[in-house]
Motif scaffolding. Structure first.
Motif, short mmCIF file in Angstrom:
data_model
loop_
_atom_site.label_atom_id
_atom_site.label_comp_id
_atom_site.label_asym_id
_atom_site.label_seq_id
_atom_site.Cartn_x
_atom_site.Cartn_y
_atom_site.Cartn_z
N ILE A 179 0.27 -6.04 13.19
CA ILE A 179 -0.25 -7.34 12.77
C ILE A 179 -1.23 -7.19 11.61
N ILE A 180 -2.12 -6.19 11.70
CA ILE A 180 -3.11 -5.97 10.63
C ILE A 180 -2.41 -5.54 9.34
N ALA A 181 -1.38 -4.69 9.47
CA ALA A 181 -0.63 -4.27 8.28
C ALA A 181 0.00 -5.46 7.57
N ARG A 195 -0.52 4.06 5.78
CA ARG A 195 -1.59 5.01 5.42
C ARG A 195 -1.47 5.49 3.98
N ASN A 196 -0.25 5.71 3.54
CA ASN A 196 -0.08 6.21 2.17
C ASN A 196 -0.21 5.12 1.12
N TRP A 197 0.15 3.89 1.49
CA TRP A 197 0.14 2.84 0.48
C TRP A 197 -1.15 2.02 0.44
N VAL A 198 -2.01 2.14 1.42
CA VAL A 198 -3.32 1.48 1.31
C VAL A 198 -4.09 2.02 0.10
N LEU A 255 11.32 5.30 1.08
CA LEU A 255 11.50 3.86 1.28
C LEU A 255 10.38 3.08 0.61
N GLY A 256 9.14 3.56 0.77
CA GLY A 256 8.01 2.87 0.16
C GLY A 256 8.09 2.83 -1.35
N GLY A 257 8.50 3.95 -1.95
CA GLY A 257 8.64 3.98 -3.40
C GLY A 257 9.70 3.01 -3.89
N TYR A 258 10.79 2.94 -3.15
CA TYR A 258 11.86 2.00 -3.53
C TYR A 258 11.39 0.56 -3.42
N LEU A 259 10.74 0.22 -2.29
CA LEU A 259 10.27 -1.15 -2.09
C LEU A 259 9.25 -1.54 -3.15
N MET A 260 8.34 -0.63 -3.47
CA MET A 260 7.27 -0.92 -4.44
C MET A 260 7.85 -1.24 -5.81
N ASP A 261 8.84 -0.49 -6.23
CA ASP A 261 9.38 -0.67 -7.57
C ASP A 261 10.45 -1.75 -7.66
N SER A 262 11.11 -2.04 -6.54
CA SER A 262 12.24 -2.98 -6.60
C SER A 262 11.87 -4.40 -6.19
N MET A 298 4.93 -4.52 -4.03
CA MET A 298 4.04 -3.80 -3.14
C MET A 298 3.91 -4.46 -1.77
N ALA A 299 3.89 -5.78 -1.72
CA ALA A 299 3.70 -6.48 -0.46
C ALA A 299 4.75 -6.10 0.57
N TRP A 300 5.98 -5.83 0.09
CA TRP A 300 7.06 -5.51 1.02
C TRP A 300 6.85 -4.18 1.73
N VAL A 301 6.10 -3.28 1.13
CA VAL A 301 5.78 -2.02 1.82
C VAL A 301 5.03 -2.31 3.11
N PHE A 302 4.05 -3.22 3.04
CA PHE A 302 3.24 -3.54 4.22
C PHE A 302 4.00 -4.45 5.18
N LEU A 303 4.86 -5.31 4.65
CA LEU A 303 5.67 -6.16 5.52
C LEU A 303 6.64 -5.30 6.34
N VAL A 304 7.27 -4.34 5.69
CA VAL A 304 8.18 -3.44 6.42
C VAL A 304 7.38 -2.55 7.38
N GLY A 305 6.23 -2.05 6.93
CA GLY A 305 5.41 -1.21 7.79
C GLY A 305 4.94 -1.96 9.03
N GLY A 306 4.41 -3.16 8.84
CA GLY A 306 3.95 -3.94 9.98
C GLY A 306 5.10 -4.37 10.88
#
Length: 416
Positions: free
Chosen positions: A286-288, A223-226, A372-379, A382-390
């Motif tokens: 799955i959608i994430a 929700r926050n990263w969309v 966690l999202g901020g770390y994944l996005m910068d390191s 961005m795709a990994w935020v949704f992969l981890v979320g999903g």
């Protein structure tokens, strides 16, 4: 079974309470950057602007749940609504960062009271065979507030400034208070024990917690990263679309959720809470996972359409719009079923405490996921935020179904 006609009138001021409480929340969220600029907040103070709301919400969950079960829920709800009205009135007069932080803490306290107790009353008033349906209707008002607040707060601020917006919120709270006062009956159920202890060890609550604790991470990330994905620059992994486009994409999730929740709640009343929690959670995951694929899908479609207000939009905009709308539809299957399950377990033994436990289970994931999202996005991107979320949502569903099949039997999967 069903709800008596006289009882149905009690739902309406509770729906209004949900709408106004959610409208206040989303309005402050939308206007937060403006307050940061106006008050000259920087660094740690900006973080406190965000964290203050969480402090208030976390501090209020247990005492509000206990008080509402021990005393008259209607009275505690009225006091919470009055506190919310005071907090929004304070936003009109704050002229310092300290004042804003204190007002945000009060806002958090009020949000827990109005949200938790109004939900508990809806769950208490509704018959078991239509509880999720009534909760779905109740949640639809929250989604409607989200749409109006997301699209309207910024426009109203640009036209009129802060003051008229918060005056309207205070007036709406006063109208809701009058409605609750005259239409909602006093609650004479008294739970003298500290219901949190017994309910925290409830088998069904523990089982759904195995899913919910993980799902909180998924939903908070997605929700926050969309909107971040849609709005930030291509160099940072985003789509670099306009703020208006971001608002439309965010509103799509709320719109589909709002429309579908009452129907999905009715289905879960008929076919089982656990089934719809699992279906909704799996679909969300799955959608994430598909969101990072949207640029390539949009490029393949080759669409580029000029729309009123938005201007010329590339194909990826329509792909993300549809995916976020589907996320709302998926969550509409899960949310009323989950709320009704907690209400089922708390009915007669501490329904507000049961709803409070539901909120407490959510808090760790909601607080840690943004870091966690901020770390994944910068390191790693961005795709990994949704992969981890999903992935987290799917693992949560697998855990949930595994525990049900092991503890209650495979046959219970469809009836749980």
């Amino acid at each position: 079974m069903g709800v008596y006609v006289s009882d149905r009138y009690q739902f309406y001021p509770l729906y209004l309470t949900r709408f106004v409480g959610s409208l206040g929340f989303i309005t402050l969220l939308t206007l937060l950057p403006n307050y940061i600029e106006q008050l000259g907040a920087t660094g740690l103070v900006v973080g406190l602007f965000v964290t203050a709301l969480g402090i208030g919400r976390t501090a209020a969950l247990v005492p509000v749940g206990w008080a509402a079960d021990r005393f008259d829920k209607r009275l505690i709800l009225l006091l919470s609504m009055l506190l919310s009205a005071v907090s929004y009135a304070l936003f009109i007069v704050v002229d310092s960062s300290t004042g804003f932080i204190l007002a945000r803490i009060l806002q958090g306290l009020g949000i827990v009271g109005t949200g938790t107790i109004s939900l508990a009353l809806v769950g208490d008033l509704a018959a078991a065979d239509e509880r999720a349906n009534q909760i779905g209707k109740y949640n639809s008002w929250r989604m409607a507030a989200g749409i109006i607040g997301t699209l309207g707060a910024g426009v109203l601020y640009d036209a009129f400034g802060f003051d008229p917006i918060f005056v309207v919120l205070v007036v709406l709270f006063l109208v809701a208070i009058v409605g609750v006062w005259f239409l909602v009956e006093s609650d004479h159920t008294t739970i003298k024990e500290f219901a949190f202890f017994d309910l925290a060890l409830n088998d069904r609550i523990l089982t759904v917690t195995s899913f919910r604790a993980q799902y909180a991470i998924s939903v908070t990330l997605v929700r926050n990263w969309v909107p971040i994905f849609v709005g930030v620059s291509v160099a940072r992994g985003g789509l670099a679309l306009s703020a208006t486009a971001v608002g439309v994409v965010v509103a799509a999730e709320k719109f589909t959720n709002m429309i579908a929740q009452p129907f999905m709640g009715r289905f879960s009343d008929r076919f089982g809470r656990g089934l719809f929690i699992a279906i909704g959670g799996a679909a969300y995951g799955i959608i994430a996972l598909a969101i990072p694929l949207s640029p390539s899908v949009g490029e393949t479609l080759g669409l580029s359409t000029t729309l009123p207000v938005l201007g010329t939009m590339p194909g990826v905009f329509f792909v993300v719009l549809v995916l976020n709308g589907l996320l709302g539809f998926a969550d509409s299957a899960r949310e009323p079923a989950s709320m009704a399950l907690f209400a089922d377990e708390g009915k007669g033994s501490g329904i507000t405490s049961s709803i409070g436990i539901r909120g407490l289970v959510w808090r760790p994931g909601a607080l840690l996921a943004p870091l966690l999202g901020g770390y994944l996005m910068d390191s790693v991107g961005m795709a990994w935020v949704f992969l981890v979320g999903g992935g987290t949502a799917l693992i949560g569903v697998a855990t949930f179904l595994g525990i049900i099949s092991r503890r209650f039997g495979v046959r219970e999967l469809a009836r749980w």
